[in-house]
Design a protein around this motif. Sequence first.
Motif: not given
Length: 53
Positions: A1-16
């Motif tokens: 059984m093949a596993s699905e790729p993990h989707a990466i959501g948006p990344s955000q800078c906590r400083n700016c």
Amino acid sequence: MASEPHAIGPSQCRNCGFEAPGGDDAWRRIDVPKLGRMTQCPDCESTDVITSR
């Protein structure tokens, strides 16, 4: 059984607040001794970045 790729959501800078897709070329990658490779904000150079899944 093949596993699905993990989707990466948006990344955000906590400083700016800079936001771009996780893993996008807009983010800088830096090598920090004893910590390894880190993501760095291209606007304010902070490494305090969060990524949602």
